[in-house]
Every structure is written in structure tokens, then in C-alpha cells.
Design a protein around this motif. Structure first.
Motif, PDB file in Angstrom:
ATOM      1  N   MET A   1       9.142  19.877   7.203  1.00 42.46           N
ATOM      2  CA  MET A   1       8.552  18.340   6.731  1.00 42.46           C
ATOM      3  C   MET A   1       8.400  18.151   5.393  1.00 42.46           C
ATOM      4  SD  MET A   1       7.432  15.554   7.785  1.00 42.46           S
ATOM      5  CE  MET A   1       7.208  15.249   9.515  1.00 42.46           C
ATOM      6  N   LEU A   2       8.897  17.071   4.985  1.00 38.71           N
ATOM      7  CA  LEU A   2       8.796  16.545   3.649  1.00 38.71           C
ATOM      8  C   LEU A   2       8.498  14.832   3.626  1.00 38.71           C
ATOM      9  CD1 LEU A   2       8.902  16.520   0.658  1.00 38.71           C
ATOM     10  CD2 LEU A   2      11.239  15.946   0.852  1.00 38.71           C
ATOM     11  N   GLU A   3       7.339  14.574   3.237  1.00 47.31           N
ATOM     12  CA  GLU A   3       6.989  13.241   3.113  1.00 47.31           C
ATOM     13  C   GLU A   3       6.525  12.862   1.475  1.00 47.31           C
ATOM     14  OE1 GLU A   3       3.658  12.138   5.649  1.00 47.31           O
ATOM     15  OE2 GLU A   3       3.595  10.318   4.664  1.00 47.31           O
ATOM     16  N   VAL A   4       7.337  12.003   0.885  1.00 42.11           N
ATOM     17  CA  VAL A   4       6.953  11.533  -0.318  1.00 42.11           C
ATOM     18  C   VAL A   4       6.531   9.890  -0.341  1.00 42.11           C
ATOM     19  CG1 VAL A   4       8.236  13.120  -1.491  1.00 42.11           C
ATOM     20  CG2 VAL A   4       9.371  11.042  -0.925  1.00 42.11           C
ATOM     21  N   GLU A   5       5.653   9.721  -1.235  1.00 39.28           N
ATOM     22  CA  GLU A   5       5.159   8.422  -1.238  1.00 39.28           C
ATOM     23  C   GLU A   5       4.914   7.752  -2.456  1.00 39.28           C
ATOM     24  OE1 GLU A   5       2.249   7.730   2.026  1.00 39.28           O
ATOM     25  OE2 GLU A   5       0.971   6.650   0.682  1.00 39.28           O
ATOM     26  N   PHE A   6       5.184   6.415  -2.406  1.00 35.29           N
ATOM     27  CA  PHE A   6       4.566   5.454  -3.662  1.00 35.29           C
ATOM     28  C   PHE A   6       3.180   4.945  -2.862  1.00 35.29           C
ATOM     29  CE2 PHE A   6       9.276   5.166  -4.242  1.00 35.29           C
ATOM     30  CZ  PHE A   6       9.231   5.541  -5.781  1.00 35.29           C
ATOM     31  N   GLN A   7       2.175   5.359  -3.415  1.00 32.97           N
ATOM     32  CA  GLN A   7       0.941   4.889  -2.802  1.00 32.97           C
ATOM     33  C   GLN A   7       0.448   3.760  -3.908  1.00 32.97           C
ATOM     34  OE1 GLN A   7      -2.800   6.907  -2.897  1.00 32.97           O
ATOM     35  NE2 GLN A   7      -3.103   6.738  -0.615  1.00 32.97           N
ATOM     36  N   GLU A   8      -0.142   2.628  -3.046  1.00 32.66           N
ATOM     37  CA  GLU A   8      -0.845   1.591  -3.926  1.00 32.66           C
ATOM     38  C   GLU A   8       0.503   1.206  -4.915  1.00 32.66           C
ATOM     39  OE1 GLU A   8      -4.577   2.338  -5.552  1.00 32.66           O
ATOM     40  OE2 GLU A   8      -5.568   2.116  -3.385  1.00 32.66           O
TER      41      GLU A   8
ATOM     42  N   ASP B   1       0.632  -1.108  -0.089  1.00 34.88           N
ATOM     43  CA  ASP B   1      -0.054   0.051   0.086  1.00 34.88           C
ATOM     44  C   ASP B   1       1.059   1.168  -0.011  1.00 34.88           C
ATOM     45  OD1 ASP B   1      -2.002   1.833   0.306  1.00 34.88           O
ATOM     46  OD2 ASP B   1      -2.336   1.443   2.377  1.00 34.88           O
ATOM     47  N   ASP B   2       1.769   1.486   1.058  1.00 26.71           N
ATOM     48  CA  ASP B   2       2.617   2.780   1.122  1.00 26.71           C
ATOM     49  C   ASP B   2       4.045   2.337   1.138  1.00 26.71           C
ATOM     50  OD1 ASP B   2       0.590   4.459   1.353  1.00 26.71           O
ATOM     51  OD2 ASP B   2       0.293   4.144   3.379  1.00 26.71           O
ATOM     52  N   ILE B   3       4.607   3.074   0.422  1.00 26.16           N
ATOM     53  CA  ILE B   3       6.354   3.237   1.010  1.00 26.16           C
ATOM     54  C   ILE B   3       6.412   4.560   1.018  1.00 26.16           C
ATOM     55  CG2 ILE B   3       8.533   2.743   0.167  1.00 26.16           C
ATOM     56  CD1 ILE B   3       7.660   0.008  -0.842  1.00 26.16           C
ATOM     57  N   ALA B   4       6.710   5.136   2.014  1.00 25.11           N
ATOM     58  CA  ALA B   4       6.920   6.433   2.151  1.00 25.11           C
ATOM     59  C   ALA B   4       8.296   7.082   2.863  1.00 25.11           C
ATOM     60  CB  ALA B   4       5.740   7.135   2.854  1.00 25.11           C
TER      61      ALA B   4
ATOM     62  N   ASN C   1       4.319   3.633 -10.059  1.00 27.70           N
ATOM     63  CA  ASN C   1       5.495   3.972  -9.670  1.00 27.70           C
ATOM     64  C   ASN C   1       5.845   5.414  -9.334  1.00 27.70           C
ATOM     65  OD1 ASN C   1       6.473   1.359  -9.823  1.00 27.70           O
ATOM     66  ND2 ASN C   1       7.323   1.433 -11.863  1.00 27.70           N
ATOM     67  N   ARG C   2       4.601   6.239  -9.445  1.00 28.81           N
ATOM     68  CA  ARG C   2       4.631   7.608  -9.263  1.00 28.81           C
ATOM     69  C   ARG C   2       4.784   7.941  -7.777  1.00 28.81           C
ATOM     70  NH1 ARG C   2       2.261  12.746 -11.101  1.00 28.81           N
ATOM     71  NH2 ARG C   2       1.348  13.410  -9.322  1.00 28.81           N
ATOM     72  N   LEU C   3       5.934   8.853  -7.656  1.00 24.19           N
ATOM     73  CA  LEU C   3       6.139   9.426  -6.260  1.00 24.19           C
ATOM     74  C   LEU C   3       5.357  10.728  -5.999  1.00 24.19           C
ATOM     75  CD1 LEU C   3       8.084   8.529  -4.076  1.00 24.19           C
ATOM     76  CD2 LEU C   3       9.874  10.180  -4.938  1.00 24.19           C
ATOM     77  N   GLU C   4       4.393  10.434  -5.025  1.00 23.95           N
ATOM     78  CA  GLU C   4       3.705  11.628  -4.670  1.00 23.95           C
ATOM     79  C   GLU C   4       4.038  12.516  -3.645  1.00 23.95           C
ATOM     80  OE1 GLU C   4       0.822  11.712  -6.629  1.00 23.95           O
ATOM     81  OE2 GLU C   4       0.369   9.627  -6.993  1.00 23.95           O
TER      82      GLU C   4
END
Lengths: 139, 334
Positions: B74-81, B58-61, B98-101
Motif C-alpha cells: 500500500m502506498l498513499e501520498v498526499e498534499f495536505q492543506e 485540505d487533502d489531495i491524495a 506543495n510538499r508531497l507527504e
């Protein structure tokens, strides 16, 4: 009558011994910091507050095995270890770090004396005239 | 996909190297002596219904934050689903993303003990659940519907907060957005305006009460028309060493009609041992905009071998029985 007096004396002595065995602790800062309420002290140690006035606050912890730290967490923060762990994991997500940990009461005391905004807890018997007592409690 | 795996392996090797010194799982690591910390989280889940099975990374952040004087970021980037396998009636569908959000990106200015100014993309400070929305920080794999349907979960703009801790604790938040989302793919509503406020009051016994209200402009997407939507949410939370109770109730309407009549949930959790937690949640919502109405009861169990690792199972009983669902997940904060 004599027997009653002896009994009362024994109870009084036992009570006194118990009182003197009770450890007393205090939260200290240097003399430049004014009064803080208990709510403010908790907020500083939980990193909900970074500044008091223009002074950057630096809370200090003793080692997690320290008896004083355990008493502080139980009596001042009123949180057990698992709740505190959960709290600091959540704070990591929100971008806050737990307080710095130091090894001994002596090292926190000398840090507090030198650095404005530093606050820490130590045993009352280790307090000297160069520090300011913000709050006292006993086990 | 290979790039992501390489990135993860690199990070794990780095964390392992750091572990020799000071690293503790769930605390992140400091980069050299800079005022910069990095960390992140991973979650994988599985669900089963009568018609469907789904396996998902689901998440890799990744998180990065730090502070210098009165400023912090604060920076948080995530590959969702990131990777999903869905099995429906014998058919298997595999999807990659593979889109980094950008989930969060903001700078804070702590003017003093009471005032904070935040600029950027942040979790809307509405209710309690939305402030800690990731799998590892909650005790169920799922989140209540009321946390999705009432208000935009993220805001890109300005947040001003006034807080006081002198005797009792209270906080006033004002949030303002008058621009596009920083990353509109990563929000439950696509908005270009959002104005809201919140007041939180905390008693000495750790009872937290909160009221939020606001308005946002929902710009056209997925067949929904552009319209101003008004919302209000009441929240309460109580926590002690063994129990936590939380409840939120909200409503949303447009200028002419109710778009969500109501959405509420209440959840209780009990830590019966340090590593073992049970959860019971009841929720209900009437979402007119999407024509959804449901009552749901959820029972769950969480095992945390160490706090930053959570293994969860839950079963959802829906008023529409065909939606009954079993969920499980593994999540790690690093």
C-alpha cells in the motif's frame, strides 16, 4: 367431520405449495476445500481472510441485479446494499478489492470446479455431484 | 501548483477513459493486468467562527496497492492543506503547501488465514476511528480530539496481527517501532519508539469491542520535552443497516503525571434514507500537556449523492462558546 377433513387437506396442500415455492440456495466450492464455518464464509466474501490453510480464497459474486446475490447479501452477509457500498469504499482505502463478478450460475459453477479456493453461491437445483456444499439457506 | 493541477487533470482524463470499460467512482482502477490499482481522494472544507473564516483544499491524495501471492503493498501520498485562505478581522492570509507527504507505505505478508506481518508506515491500529481517518470515509468533517491527543496516529515499524474468524471474530495486534518516522511531518507526535498492542472482539451481532495500550517516546519538538508517554484506549462500535454507534475513551500519562487525564467521544449516526445521514457526537477531553479542556457537542448532516461523494455540514457547540464553529466539506474518493 367431512368438512373439517377437507379444510385440513386444503391447508396442507397450500402449505406444501408454499414450501415448494421457497427457493433454496447454497454456497459451494470444489471437493478439495474442507468445511468452513458461516463466520469464515462471511470473512472470505468480505475479504477479511485471503487464505484458508495454504489455499488462496477466491470468492465470486453474481451480477448485482441477481436475485440470488440479493438473497445472499440479506441472509448470509446480513448487510443491505448501502451498507455494502460503504464497506467496499472503505476497503478500497485499505487496499482490498470486492469479489470478482460473474454473469451466470453456470460460469461460477465451472470456475469453482476447476479452481481450488473458489467459492460462490448458486441455486440448489443447479448443484451437481462435482461440487461441495459449504452452506445452505432459503429465502 | 500548476504541476499539481496538470497531474490532477491527467488523472481525471485517464479515469474518464477507463470509465468506458470498468471504472466505477470510488473503486480505483487496475493498471493494465498488473496486480496494481490506483485511486485517491480529494477533500475541501470551509469553517466559520465569530472571528474567522477559512477556505481550504485540505487533502489531495493518491493511493496505489496490489497483491501478489502472499504479499501485498500500500502506498498513499498526499498534499495536505494544499491551499488555505484564512480571513481574520479583515486580514486575509493565503498559504500553499506543495510538499508531497508519505501517509502510508507498507508491505504485508499474509502467512496464512490467521497471521499477518506488516512492515512500513501504517495507521496505528488503535481504536476504530483511526483506521479510517479520511474525510470521505467518515460522516463528519471534523474528527474527535481523542483521536489526536492520546496516541501517535501513524507508526513506522512492524505490525503483527493474529486473527480468527472460525466461530466468533477476534484479532490481536502487536505494533513495534524502534526508528524514526518515515515522514515525521505527517504524524501528530514525533516519535522514535512506539510499542503497543490491541485486542478486538466482534460478536455475531456486529458489536465490536477493542482495547489498546502502549508506550511511545515523544522526541523534542515544538517546545515539548522528550519523554515516554503511556496510553490506554477502550473502544466500542455497533453497526446495522440504519444505525451506527461508536465510542472511544482513553488516557495518557508520563512516568510522573497524567498528561491527558481523559479524552472520550461517543457518536451515533442514522441513515434515514440511503443518501441522507444525520450525526450526533458528544466529546470531552482534559489535555494537561497542551492545557486544553473542553466539552463539545456536534450535530451534522451528510448527503451522499453516490457513496464516494460526500457533502457534509456540521455545527459544533463548545463549552467555550467563542469556539463554536460551523463546518462544511466536499470530499470525493476515486
Amino acid at each position: 367431520m367431512k368438512k373439517t377433513l377437507v379444510k385440513i387437506s386444503i391447508i396442507f396442500v397450500c402449505f406444501s405449495i408454499n414450501l415448494s415455492a421457497q427457493e433454496r440456495y447454497a454456497i459451494i466450492s470444489n471437493k478439495n476445500l474442507g468445511h468452513l464455518s458461516l463466520s469464515q464464509i462471511k470473512a472470505v466474501f468480505l475479504k477479511k481472510v485471503s487464505y484458508i490453510g495454504d489455499t488462496k480464497m477466491i470468492p465470486l459474486n453474481l451480477n448485482s441485479r441477481s436475485k440470488i446475490r440479493k438473497s445472499f447479501e440479506k441472509n448470509v452477509l446480513k448487510m443491505n446494499l448501502s451498507r455494502l457500498k460503504s464497506y467496499w469504499i472503505r476497503q478500497h482505502y485499505l487496499g482490498h478489492r470486492p469479489p470478482i463478478t460473474m454473469k451466470s450460475e453456470e460460469s461460477v459453477k465451472s470456475f469453482v470446479k476447476k479452481i481450488d479456493g473458489a467459492i460462490a453461491y448458486i441455486n440448489v437445483k443447479n448443484i451437481d455431484s462435482e461440487v461441495h456444499i459449504l452452506y445452505e439457506w432459503s429465502d | 501548483m500548476n504541476k499539481i493541477i496538470t497531474l490532477l487533470l491527467g488523472l481525471l482524463i485517464y479515469l474518464h477513459a477507463e470509465e468506458e470499460n470498468t471504472y466505477k467512482l470510488g473503486n480505483g482502477v487496475q493498471i493494465a493486468s498488473l496486480p496494481m490499482y490506483i485511486g485517491g481522494y480529494i477533500s475541501m472544507d470551509y469553517y466559520h467562527t465569530d472571528d474567522e473564516n477559512r477556505y481550504r483544499i485540505d487533502d489531495i491524495a493518491f493511493l496505489s496497492y496490489g497483491n501478489h501471492n502472499k504479499f501485498s503493498y500500500m502506498l498513499e501520498v498526499e498534499f495536505q492543506e494544499l491551499y488555505t485562505i484564512t480571513e481574520t478581522d479583515g486580514h486575509t492570509v493565503t498559504q500553499n503547501n506543495n510538499r508531497l507527504e508519505i501517509e502510508r507505505l507498507y508491505i504485508d505478508y499474509n502467512a496464512n488465514a490467521n497471521y499477518l506481518l506488516r512492515v512500513g508506515k501504517y495507521n496505528s491500529p488503535i481504536g476504530f476511528w483511526n483506521m479510517l481517518p479520511i474525510n470521505i470515509l467518515r460522516e463528519t468533517t471534523s474528527s474527535p480530539q481523542s483521536t489526536y491527543v492520546i496516541f501517535p496516529t501513524f507508526t513506522t515499524g512492524i505490525l503483527t496481527s493474529f486473527s480468527s474468524f472460525k466461530h466468533e471474530e477476534y484479532e490481536i495486534d502487536i505494533l513495534l517501532q524502534h526508528n524514526q518516522d518515515l515522514d515525521s511531518n505527517y504524524n501528530n507526535y514525533v516519535v522514535d519508539e512506539h510499542y503497543g498492542f490491541g485486542i478486538t472482539y466482534t460478536t455475531k451481532n456486529d458489536l465490536h469491542l477493542k482495547v489498546n495500550a502502549g508506550v511511545f517516546n515523544n522526541i523534542p519538538h515544538n517546545g515539548l520535552a522528550s519523554q515516554n508517554l503511556y496510553y490506554a484506549l477502550l473502544s466500542a462500535k455497533y453497526e446495522n443497516n440504519n444505525f451506527e454507534f461508536i465510542g472511544e475513551i482513553g488516557s495518557q500519562r508520563s512516568k510522573h503525571e497524567a498528561t491527558t487525564n481523559y479524552a472520550w467521544y461517543t457518536q451515533g449516526l442514522y441513515r434515514f434514507q440511503e443518501k441522507h445521514i444525520t450525526v450526533l457526537r458528544v466529546e470531552s477531553y482534559d489535555d494537561k500537556m497542551n492545557n486544553n479542556f473542553e466539552n463539545i457537542a456536534i450535530i451534522g448532516y451528510t448527503y451522499r449523492p453516490t457513496y464516494p461523494i460526500a457533502v457534509k455540514v456540521e455545527y459544533q457547540f463548545h463549552s467555550n462558546w467563542s469556539k463554536n464553529k460551523f463546518l462544511s466539506s466536499l470530499s470525493v474518493l476515486f
